[in-house]
Design a protein around this motif. Structure first.
Motif, mmCIF file in Angstrom:
data_model
loop_
_atom_site.group_PDB
_atom_site.id
_atom_site.type_symbol
_atom_site.label_atom_id
_atom_site.label_comp_id
_atom_site.label_asym_id
_atom_site.label_seq_id
_atom_site.Cartn_x
_atom_site.Cartn_y
_atom_site.Cartn_z
ATOM 1 N N MET A 259 0.921 -1.188 -0.009
ATOM 2 C CA MET A 259 0.126 -0.019 0.111
ATOM 3 C C MET A 259 0.748 1.040 -0.081
ATOM 4 N N LYS A 260 2.005 1.140 0.540
ATOM 5 C CA LYS A 260 3.151 2.351 0.625
ATOM 6 C C LYS A 260 3.267 2.604 -0.748
ATOM 7 N N ALA A 261 3.663 1.501 -1.578
ATOM 8 C CA ALA A 261 4.037 1.885 -3.083
ATOM 9 C C ALA A 261 2.828 2.176 -3.827
ATOM 10 N N HIS A 262 1.622 1.562 -3.833
ATOM 11 C CA HIS A 262 0.414 1.666 -4.317
ATOM 12 C C HIS A 262 -0.655 2.027 -3.416
ATOM 13 N N PRO A 263 -0.778 3.296 -2.844
ATOM 14 C CA PRO A 263 -1.777 3.675 -2.061
ATOM 15 C C PRO A 263 -3.461 3.626 -2.446
ATOM 16 N N GLU A 264 -3.422 3.290 -4.006
ATOM 17 C CA GLU A 264 -4.831 3.421 -4.350
ATOM 18 C C GLU A 264 -5.395 1.964 -4.540
ATOM 19 N N ILE A 265 -4.609 0.939 -4.009
ATOM 20 C CA ILE A 265 -5.165 -0.488 -4.041
ATOM 21 C C ILE A 265 -6.041 -0.531 -2.959
ATOM 22 N N PRO A 266 -7.376 -1.120 -3.416
ATOM 23 C CA PRO A 266 -8.346 -1.224 -2.071
ATOM 24 C C PRO A 266 -7.993 -2.550 -1.259
ATOM 25 N N SER A 267 -8.383 -2.641 -0.089
ATOM 26 C CA SER A 267 -8.202 -3.817 0.794
ATOM 27 C C SER A 267 -9.381 -3.961 1.887
ATOM 28 N N PHE A 268 -9.533 -5.233 2.057
ATOM 29 C CA PHE A 268 -10.890 -5.653 2.966
ATOM 30 C C PHE A 268 -10.025 -6.494 4.028
ATOM 31 N N PRO A 269 -10.708 -6.581 5.275
ATOM 32 C CA PRO A 269 -10.333 -7.403 6.208
ATOM 33 C C PRO A 269 -10.626 -8.947 6.021
ATOM 34 N N GLY A 270 -9.937 -9.738 6.283
ATOM 35 C CA GLY A 270 -10.213 -11.101 5.847
ATOM 36 C C GLY A 270 -9.966 -11.854 6.885
ATOM 37 N N PRO A 271 -10.124 -13.308 7.096
ATOM 38 C CA PRO A 271 -9.931 -14.300 7.917
ATOM 39 C C PRO A 271 -8.316 -14.522 8.468
ATOM 40 N N ASP A 272 -8.282 -14.641 9.583
ATOM 41 C CA ASP A 272 -6.948 -14.917 10.337
ATOM 42 C C ASP A 272 -5.867 -13.765 10.064
ATOM 43 N N SER A 273 -6.499 -12.501 10.322
ATOM 44 C CA SER A 273 -5.550 -11.310 10.167
ATOM 45 C C SER A 273 -5.063 -10.952 8.746
ATOM 46 N N PHE A 274 -5.637 -11.691 7.906
ATOM 47 C CA PHE A 274 -5.021 -11.345 6.401
ATOM 48 C C PHE A 274 -6.191 -10.284 5.853
ATOM 49 N N HIS A 275 -5.464 -9.716 4.776
ATOM 50 C CA HIS A 275 -6.445 -8.749 4.084
ATOM 51 C C HIS A 275 -6.604 -9.007 2.714
ATOM 52 N N ILE A 276 -7.687 -8.850 2.200
ATOM 53 C CA ILE A 276 -8.339 -9.328 0.955
ATOM 54 C C ILE A 276 -8.233 -8.327 -0.038
ATOM 55 N N ILE A 277 -7.301 -8.432 -1.119
ATOM 56 C CA ILE A 277 -7.403 -7.473 -2.391
ATOM 57 C C ILE A 277 -8.070 -7.852 -3.295
ATOM 58 N N PRO A 278 -9.064 -7.288 -4.048
ATOM 59 C CA PRO A 278 -10.097 -7.705 -5.288
ATOM 60 C C PRO A 278 -9.081 -8.124 -6.614
ATOM 61 N N ALA A 279 -9.117 -9.201 -6.888
ATOM 62 C CA ALA A 279 -8.386 -9.462 -8.125
ATOM 63 C C ALA A 279 -8.914 -8.731 -9.181
ATOM 64 N N ALA A 280 -10.074 -8.653 -9.291
ATOM 65 C CA ALA A 280 -10.481 -7.819 -10.412
ATOM 66 C C ALA A 280 -9.982 -6.324 -10.426
ATOM 67 N N TRP A 281 -9.755 -5.772 -9.529
ATOM 68 C CA TRP A 281 -9.277 -4.517 -9.414
ATOM 69 C C TRP A 281 -7.774 -4.370 -9.909
ATOM 70 N N LEU A 282 -7.062 -5.688 -9.512
ATOM 71 C CA LEU A 282 -5.579 -5.575 -9.974
ATOM 72 C C LEU A 282 -5.562 -6.118 -11.547
ATOM 73 N N ILE A 283 -6.461 -6.836 -11.956
ATOM 74 C CA ILE A 283 -6.378 -7.035 -13.530
ATOM 75 C C ILE A 283 -6.719 -5.816 -14.254
ATOM 76 N N GLU A 284 -7.764 -5.244 -13.814
ATOM 77 C CA GLU A 284 -8.536 -4.011 -14.534
ATOM 78 C C GLU A 284 -7.364 -2.781 -14.466
ATOM 79 N N ASN A 285 -6.645 -2.783 -13.480
ATOM 80 C CA ASN A 285 -5.761 -1.607 -13.454
ATOM 81 C C ASN A 285 -4.339 -2.110 -14.112
ATOM 82 N N CYS A 286 -4.225 -3.376 -14.371
ATOM 83 C CA CYS A 286 -3.163 -3.680 -15.332
ATOM 84 C C CYS A 286 -3.630 -3.647 -16.765
#
Length: 344
Positions: A259-286
């Motif tokens: 997030m420091k390198a790419h502050p625009e990336i969305p993230s959501f809290p996931g299970p076991d203290s992990f964060h979920i990053i929408p794959a659709a956002w990653l693909i679209e922004n590439c």
């Protein structure tokens, strides 16, 4: 009972929602436990690799031939096992279409599956993926499954805990890859005691647009069907397997670094203290959303959906997926993992 029918040299095009051609050496339809036992006793079965399919909605045949035995799960039936004032327990055949079960529950005023409306596939495939959508998962209602280990022939009941259901994952993707799920037992709630899950703003928006003041099991299901139809192309018209990739996950430390390198990336809290990053956002922004290469491409309406525009081969879809994975890794540092089962 009728003897097993071994269909030979079967084109699997109509058995996979990507609509790709692949010729199977044999296809056997399993309509009862008796059929399954007969199959396991056959020397021909033991001589070839095998694959269980339901609706073919989470499979990509990468090769033009499958030199083995396809087991088509066609075990049907929805049975009331027990019920009380609050809940009903159902045992459902593994070959039942998932949406048929959802419709059955809605028609009988039973809640718990409405958020999983219009997910393609069969009931027997649902635990493998621990299917989920709009804040609900199969694990919320599943009690147990009846499973046959195709390697040992052992048949047993497995509890939900034994199935190790996680986010889009289960034991059936790992230690029990060669399993045939003949039935699934679920507990659903009677409507008057059911707590609806409308936490997603998109669901709330549709309900509001439709003038629904007091949501019901049926109105929530209808809203989610509308949302899914907007996002996902009909595989009968445009070959696809829904979401091709899993959402990316990372721990807090890695998430902060990225997030420091790419502050625009969305993230959501996931299970076991992990964060979920929408794959659709990653693909679209590439830059992949809507891109077409030959007869394959990425849907213009949803970046997670790879499509067959007609006549594509399985290996061409795999090449597209590999290109997306490499590009996202190089540009954003995330390793995308296919959700679709690629059969090579």
């Amino acid at each position: 009972m009728s003897p097993l029918c071994w269909e030979e040299d079967v084109n699997l095009r109509e058995y996979n929602t990507f609509n790709v051609d692949s010729i199977a050496r044999y296809l056997v339809r399993i309509r009862s436990i008796h059929d399954l036992k007969d199959l396991l006793a056959s020397p021909r079965f033991r001589d070839f690799r095998h694959l269980v399919i339901g609706g073919g909605s989470n499979i990509l045949f990468a090769a033009e031939n499958f030199d083995g035995v396809i087991l088509k799960n066609e075990i049907c039936g929805i049975e009331v096992v027990s019920e009380n004032e609050n809940n009903t327990v159902l045992r459902v055949g593994g070959g039942v279409e998932w949406m048929s079960l959802v419709t059955y529950c809605i028609d009988h005023d039973l809640g718990g599956l409405e958020n999983l409306s219009l997910i393609p596939g069969t009931v027997g495939a649902a635990p493998i993926q621990n299917i989920g959508a709009y804040g609900a998962e199969l694990s919320d209602v599943m009690l147990s499954v009846e499973v046959c280990n195709l390697e040992t022939g052992e048949t047993r009941t497995m509890s939900k805990d034994e199935c190790a259901l996680k986010y889009h994952d289960s034991i059936f993707k790992h230690a029990l890859k060669y399993a045939f799920i003949s039935s699934v037992t679920i507990r659903v709630s009677k409507a008057q005691f059911h707590c609806l899950n409308t936490q997603y703003s998109s669901v709330q928006d549709v309900l509001q647009q439709q003038g629904v003041v007091t949501p019901t099991i049926r109105s929530v299901s209808q809203a989610i069907c509308l949302l899914r139809r907007r996002k996902l192309p009909d595989p009968k018209i445009l070959g696809n397997a829904g979401s091709f990739f899993k959402n990316a996950t990372c721990d807090t430390l890695l998430c902060k670094s990225i997030m420091k390198a790419h502050p625009e990336i969305p993230s959501f809290p996931g299970p076991d203290s992990f964060h979920i990053i929408p794959a659709a956002w990653l693909i679209e922004n590439c830059g992949w959303k809507g891109k077409q290469i030959g007869e394959v491409g990425v849907s213009p309406s949803h970046a997670l959906v790879l499509v067959n525009y007609g006549g594509a081969r399985g290996r061409e879809i795999v090449l597209l997926a590999d290109s997306i994975i490499k590009d996202v890794q190089a540009k954003l540092g995330f390793q995308l993992i296919p959700e679709v089962n690629i059969i090579r």
